[in-house]
Design an enzyme around this catalytic site. Structure first.
Site, PDB file in Angstrom:
ATOM      1  CG  HIS A  33       1.665  -3.479  -8.946  1.00  0.00           C
ATOM      2  ND1 HIS A  33       0.209  -3.517  -8.836  1.00  0.00           N
ATOM      3  CD2 HIS A  33       2.101  -3.769  -7.617  1.00  0.00           C
ATOM      4  CE1 HIS A  33      -0.142  -3.596  -7.426  1.00  0.00           C
ATOM      5  NE2 HIS A  33       1.161  -3.813  -6.798  1.00  0.00           N
TER       6      HIS A  33
ATOM      7  CE1 TYR B 108       1.556   0.323   0.949  1.00  0.00           C
ATOM      8  CE2 TYR B 108       1.269  -2.170   0.474  1.00  0.00           C
ATOM      9  CZ  TYR B 108       1.055  -0.777   0.166  1.00  0.00           C
ATOM     10  OH  TYR B 108       0.036  -0.557  -0.980  1.00  0.00           O
TER      11      TYR B 108
END
Length: 691
Positions: free
Chosen positions: A465, A564
């Site tokens: 990531h 989120y």
């Protein structure tokens, strides 16, 4: 040894009679072809770099300016108002240059100056146009006059087909929001999650921060925004990703799945060969910058910076912080199969291997079985860094590790069979879990991405990531995932030894296995309706899903939580993501109305509409640089550098995200019409649980 001898162009032996040379014609031929291929690549890169640098102009427009100037002189008209004569006067006199030749050189220099000035003017105009975001806040289906003028100008300036990085230097910088606006939006976002007492305390902390600490921190942040390309991205990569000491597996890496219904080939080697070849063709275009940039509405370019490190990239573990190793090029692939690691060459004679040749490489790999040999990368970063420094810093182990870390990407030929199977319960759960963590030792979680090819021909990917976000891998996946093969060298097997090394690896494997076993996964097919029906109801599909998640979570837990959702900021140069806090006062009001029998259907629809509009507004604000969390995060980093204590920032950054809704995008490119070809729908992808 035969392959090793062929790799040597010549050998010589010292004899009493002198030197005895043995020349290998085949080796010399391969060296010659490799050199030609390398120079071709350099020339193409140089050409495309020039085209990118002068966009939206082109070399042909330079020729037009030169010819127009020369034609004017032929008609005895001086368009330079005497500038050409002055340039001619400054040129040194030479017998090789006649008066007419010096005049032509002066005209060419003047034309080039005019053309370069026009290029700079057009690029500045493009930058101003790309700073306009009013189009995003207009009602769906309606367009103001100013936006129509903006669209027309954008189409005029981008009429020439752009390359991947054509717009890169024209993209605006991410603006630093005012502190007061950020704090106001933050307090609004936490109001539905706090009772009156807690909210009053937070309001007092925010007021103190805004009046005393924030002005100083904001000045430093604005200064950073002036001399850096993006005031967030470098700190976000360093502190959120590279300094994290948790295992990458499950906690950070994400996965992507294959088509839901279609499998182009059920032969593992054939599917692997074709997809690897397609990915390498994609890499070639990426290296040359020939991939068209992703465009919103077909006219607004997205930042392409993250694509630069898609290939030849590995995250190197460290005790305190990791680093990213990125190579300009890599000629081989790292392959895992049945406990063995292989170095597979991708080129022969400077030419990319054909799919059939790559398929034959896979058949060669299947020749000899061996017991599984786990590696230490699935556990925490500190144990992996220590094991790497102790056991992989020299000798055979270092050579084996270098072969993996310096590979273009990592390929796993998995022995399991996965994918959607009608009537088989839990098949998608197992498919997703396999891509998320596998057996813990058969994915190289540090590589930019691991391509997984299953025994039945199904595909998947596990991506690291830190180097980029999910849309970048999503772009690669859409272009190459659906793809249907001369004398290449055999793959080279690599491995590691030492009982101490194996004991360390086994310990890391046990930790990684415990983490993987702790993941509960539920992935299922929902075919009752899709985003088409949601759009017909004049509602954003994203808002619909986010509000539905709030309703589901409240019914399950009986409370609301900090939620989120990732929004991209790639409208700005080197932009990555911003957080959308999707648990709002409007969404909680709708959720409560669904549990209140006294509420009418009309009232619930009204509350739902308000919640959807609020969510869309927050999403647009985040995309245009007016988010909450990245600004507060950067203020916190500045405070740590300055040694300033802020109870408000400490409280904000310690709040846990109980509901994380990140996902991988689909159909960014719209390569096919799913209404006409519903069997080509993708399963998408996702992340591990975050809390």
């Amino acid at each position: 040894m035969a392959e090793a001898h062929q790799a040597v162009a010549f050998q010589f032996t010292v004899t009493p009679e002198g030197l005895d040379f043995h020349l290998s014609r085949e080796a010399v031929k391969q060296l010659y072809l490799a050199g030609i291929s390398s120079w071709k690549k350099r020339l193409v890169r140089a050409k495309n770099s020039f085209l990118t640098g002068v966009y939206p102009a082109s070399p042909s427009s330079w020729m037009v300016v030169v010819m127009a100037t020369a034609g004017s002189f032929y008609c005895q008209v001086d368009p330079s108002l005497g500038m050409i004569a002055r340039i001619r006067h400054c040129l040194p006199e030479s017998r090789l240059l006649s008066y007419e030749s010096r005049t032509m050189v002066s005209a060419a220099l003047f034309s080039t100056g005019v053309w370069l000035s026009a290029v700079l003017l057009f690029r500045q105009a493009l930058k101003l146009l790309l700073s306009y975001h009013g189009w995003m806040f207009e009602p769906h289906g309606k367009m103001s006059r100013s936006t129509r003028i903006w669209v027309a100008l954008m189409k005029v300036l981008s009429i020439r087909k752009p390359l991947l990085y054509s717009f890169q230097t024209s993209l605006p910088k991410l603006p630093v929001p005012p502190v007061e606006a950020t704090i106001t939006r933050y307090l609004e976002s936490v109001r539905p999650l706090m009772d009156d007492e807690k909210y009053c305390k937070m309001e007092a902390l925010a007021k103190e921060f805004k009046e005393k600490t924030a002005p100083r921190l904001q000045k430093y942040l604005i200064l950073k925004s002036w001399w850096t390309t993006n005031y967030v991205s470098d700190w976000w990569e360093q502190y959120v990703y590279l300094r994290s000491r948790s295992p990458l597996m499950v906690n950070s890496n994400y996965y992507a799945m294959d088509f839901l219904y279609v499998t182009p080939s059920h032969i593992q080697a054939a599917r692997a060969g074709n997809v690897v070849h397609a990915i390498l063709l994609y890499r070639r275009k990426l290296d040359r910058g020939e991939i068209p940039p992703v465009m919103a509405l077909g006219i607004v370019p997205m930042c392409s910076y993250q694509s630069e490190r898609m290939f030849n990239t590995t995250r190197i573990p460290g005790k305190e912080t990791d680093t990213l190793l990125h190579l300009v090029d890599s000629k081989h692939l790292a392959v895992y199969h049945k406990g063995r690691f292989y170095k597979v060459w991708l080129y022969y004679g400077g030419q990319l291997l054909r799919p059939r040749d790559l398929e034959l490489q896979r058949w060669w790999i299947w020749a000899s079985p061996a017991p599984p040999r786990p590696h230490a990368g699935g556990a925490g970063r500190v144990p992996w860094a220590e094991a790497r420094a102790r056991f992989f810093s020299h000798g055979k182990n270092k050579a084996s590790l270098d072969a993996i870390e310096r590979a273009a990407f990592f390929l796993t030929l998995d022995e399991e069979e996965h994918g959607y199977s009608p009537g088989r319960e839990g098949c998608m759960d197992a498919y997703a879990k396999s891509l998320l963590h596998g057996q813990c030792y058969d994915r190289w979680f540090d590589k930019s991405f691991t391509l997984v090819v299953y025994k039945n021909g199904k595909l998947g990917a596990n991506a690291e990531h830190s180097w980029a976000d999910a849309p970048i891998i999503g772009h690669l996946w859409e272009v190459t995932g659906g793809q249907r093969g001369a004398g290449a060298a055999h793959p080279v097997r690599h491995g590691c030894a030492s009982p101490q090394c194996r004991a360390t690896i086994e310990g890391s494997y046990r930790l990684a296995k415990a983490l993987a076993d702790d993941v509960d996964f539920c992935c299922f097919q929902f075919s009752d309706f899709g985003k088409g029906l949601i759009k017909k109801c004049r509602t954003s599909p994203d808002a619909f899903i986010q509000i539905s998640l709030q309703l589901a979570h409240f019914r399950d837990k009986g409370c609301f939580c900090l939620t989120y959702e990732a929004s991209m900021t790639r409208l700005f140069r080197e932009g990555r993501t911003e957080t959308v806090r999707s648990c709002t006062a409007e969404s909680t009001a709708f959720v409560r109305s669904m549990g209140d029998a006294r509420q009418t259907r009309a009232e619930r629809q009204r509350l739902f509409k308000l919640a959807a509009e609020k969510h869309q507004h927050m999403y647009r604000m985040a995309m245009t640089g007016a988010g909450i969390d990245r600004h507060l995060f950067c203020l916190y980093v500045v405070s740590r550098y300055l040694g300033v204590q802020s109870p408000f920032l400490a409280q904000v950054l310690s709040e846990p995200w109980r509901l994380s809704t990140s996902q991988t995008p689909q159909q960014q490119l719209k390569l096919c019409d799913l209404n006409k070809h519903p069997d080509l729908v993708s399963t998408g992808g996702g992340f591990g649980p975050v809390s």
